[in-house]
Enzyme design. Structure first.
Site, mmCIF file in Angstrom:
data_model
loop_
_atom_site.group_PDB
_atom_site.id
_atom_site.type_symbol
_atom_site.label_atom_id
_atom_site.label_comp_id
_atom_site.label_asym_id
_atom_site.label_seq_id
_atom_site.Cartn_x
_atom_site.Cartn_y
_atom_site.Cartn_z
ATOM 1 N N GLY A 45 -72.793 0.754 -63.521
ATOM 2 C CA GLY A 45 -73.307 -0.590 -63.745
ATOM 3 C C GLY A 45 -74.776 -0.672 -64.146
ATOM 4 N N ASN A 90 -75.829 -0.981 -67.171
ATOM 5 C CA ASN A 90 -75.909 -2.057 -68.177
ATOM 6 C C ASN A 90 -75.834 -3.426 -67.515
ATOM 7 O OD1 ASN A 90 -76.086 -1.129 -71.099
ATOM 8 N ND2 ASN A 90 -74.583 0.299 -70.235
ATOM 9 N N MET A 110 -63.741 0.417 -68.535
ATOM 10 C CA MET A 110 -62.981 1.547 -69.077
ATOM 11 C C MET A 110 -61.463 1.366 -69.019
ATOM 12 S SD MET A 110 -65.399 3.501 -70.006
ATOM 13 C CE MET A 110 -67.047 4.126 -69.669
ATOM 14 N N ILE A 124 -57.850 -0.382 -70.245
ATOM 15 C CA ILE A 124 -57.270 -1.021 -71.436
ATOM 16 C C ILE A 124 -56.609 -2.351 -71.068
ATOM 17 C CG2 ILE A 124 -55.405 -0.778 -73.156
ATOM 18 C CD1 ILE A 124 -56.201 2.235 -73.229
ATOM 19 N N LEU A 125 -56.869 -3.360 -71.920
ATOM 20 C CA LEU A 125 -56.235 -4.682 -71.777
ATOM 21 C C LEU A 125 -55.381 -4.896 -73.021
ATOM 22 C CD1 LEU A 125 -59.453 -6.622 -70.746
ATOM 23 C CD2 LEU A 125 -57.539 -6.057 -69.231
ATOM 24 N N ASN A 150 -68.821 -5.892 -76.355
ATOM 25 C CA ASN A 150 -68.766 -4.572 -75.724
ATOM 26 C C ASN A 150 -69.989 -3.768 -76.150
ATOM 27 O OD1 ASN A 150 -67.628 -2.124 -74.530
ATOM 28 N ND2 ASN A 150 -67.102 -1.477 -76.611
ATOM 29 N N HIS A 196 -71.092 0.033 -76.877
ATOM 30 C CA HIS A 196 -70.509 1.360 -77.109
ATOM 31 C C HIS A 196 -71.656 2.357 -77.328
ATOM 32 C CE1 HIS A 196 -67.617 4.369 -78.235
ATOM 33 N NE2 HIS A 196 -68.404 4.683 -79.239
ATOM 34 N N ASP A 229 -62.946 -0.709 -80.628
ATOM 35 C CA ASP A 229 -64.313 -0.503 -81.160
ATOM 36 C C ASP A 229 -64.449 -0.957 -82.609
ATOM 37 O OD1 ASP A 229 -65.184 0.590 -78.723
ATOM 38 O OD2 ASP A 229 -64.630 2.624 -79.323
ATOM 39 N N GLU A 257 -79.096 1.007 -75.166
ATOM 40 C CA GLU A 257 -78.109 0.131 -74.511
ATOM 41 C C GLU A 257 -78.745 -0.954 -73.653
ATOM 42 O OE1 GLU A 257 -74.542 1.879 -72.782
ATOM 43 O OE2 GLU A 257 -75.103 3.807 -73.631
HETATM 44 C C1 GAR Z 1 -72.356 3.199 -70.957
HETATM 45 O O1 GAR Z 1 -72.969 4.278 -71.611
HETATM 46 C C2 GAR Z 1 -71.469 2.438 -71.922
HETATM 47 O O2 GAR Z 1 -71.985 2.358 -73.209
HETATM 48 C C3 GAR Z 1 -70.229 3.296 -71.902
HETATM 49 O O3 GAR Z 1 -70.079 3.675 -70.549
HETATM 50 C C4 GAR Z 1 -71.362 3.707 -69.911
HETATM 51 C C5 GAR Z 1 -71.318 2.830 -68.681
HETATM 52 O O4 GAR Z 1 -72.479 2.956 -67.916
HETATM 53 N N1 GAR Z 1 -69.100 2.591 -72.404
HETATM 54 C C6 GAR Z 1 -68.146 3.160 -73.122
HETATM 55 O O5 GAR Z 1 -68.101 4.338 -73.370
HETATM 56 C C7 GAR Z 1 -67.066 2.202 -73.617
HETATM 57 N N2 GAR Z 1 -66.343 2.788 -74.701
HETATM 58 P P1 GAR Z 1 -72.912 1.870 -66.846
HETATM 59 O O6 GAR Z 1 -71.713 1.630 -65.919
HETATM 60 O O7 GAR Z 1 -74.046 2.510 -66.107
HETATM 61 O O8 GAR Z 1 -73.331 0.626 -67.574
#
Ligand code: GAR
Length: 208
Positions: free
Chosen positions: A12, A14, A91, A93-94, A108, A110, A151, A181
């Site tokens: 979490g 982000n 992570m 799928i819906l 999202n 990525h 994506d 990010e």
């Molecule tokens: C982040 O790097 C995000 O971009 C990636 O997972 C990580 C989550 O980190 N997402 C994907 O790969 C989706 N395809 P966080 O839980 O610390 O935000």
């Protein structure tokens, strides 16, 4: 005020960047009203609770199939009166009913420069492993709207970092998160809440 619902599965960071941006007053016209986790032990839930944000946990294996899971997700989003849904390291799928219910209202982040290193199997550290394996010299992250194509939705914001000699997937992931990010996701959310993102013919335009 737009209700922002954030979907998480892991650490979490982000989500934290979004919470911090909201606290700084950078997200005008929006408020994080609920965090939905697909994992009961996601640290993201802790971050939400510490900041007084409502949490809901929807674990995939508690549902017989992806459709029942998606139905529960849709119901939750409707109950929360979500105006914007943000995948922040979500992570699970819906099915297509969810993104169809929120056209250009679901985004999202990525951890690569779409259309490279994205799609099925490209998530989390795997993305950075593939980047290093290929030997590209620049990588980054992308915020895009969610559509039925994994994506593949309209790109809202992107930014880059260099790939350096000696990088490991973990080092590169940290560089991408810290420099890209955690900046472009709150920025995209703020732009959305100020109605500054337009989508025409499958492309997103930012009116700044
Ligand atoms: C982040 O790097 C995000 O971009 C990636 O997972 C990580 C989550 O980190 N997402 C994907 O790969 C989706 N395809 P966080 O839980 O610390 O935000």
């Amino acid at each position: 005020m737009k209700n922002i619902v954030v979907l998480v599965s892991g650490g979490g960071t982000n989500l934290q960047a979004l919470i911090d941006a909201e606290k700084r007053g950078d997200i005008k016209g929006g408020k994080i009203t609920c965090v939905i986790s697909s994992k009961a032990d996601a640290y993201a839930l802790e971050r939400a609770k510490q900041n007084g944000i409502k949490t809901v946990t929807l674990v995939r294996k508690d549902f017989p199939d992806v459709h029942e899971y998606s139905k529960a997700m849709l119901e939750t989003l409707k109950n929360e009166h979500a105006d914007l849904v943000v995948y922040a390291g979500f992570m699970t799928i819906l099915d297509e009913t969810v993104c169809r219910a929120y056209p250009n209202k679901m985004m999202n982040v990525h951890p690569a420069l779409i259309p490279s290193f994205c799609g099925k199997g490209f998530y989390g550290l795997h993305v950075h492993e593939a980047v290093l394996e290929k030997g590209v010299k620049v990588t980054g992250a992308t915020v895009h709207f969610v559509t039925e194509v994994c994506d593949g939705g309209p790109i809202i914001l992107q930014d880059t970092v260099p790939v350096l000699n000696g990088d490991t997937p973990e080092i590169l992931q940290k560089r991408v998160m810290e420099n890209v990010e955690w900046k472009i996701l709150p920025k995209a959310v703020a732009l959305f809440c100020e109605d500054k993102i337009r989508v025409e013919n499958g492309r997103a335009y930012v009116d700044e």
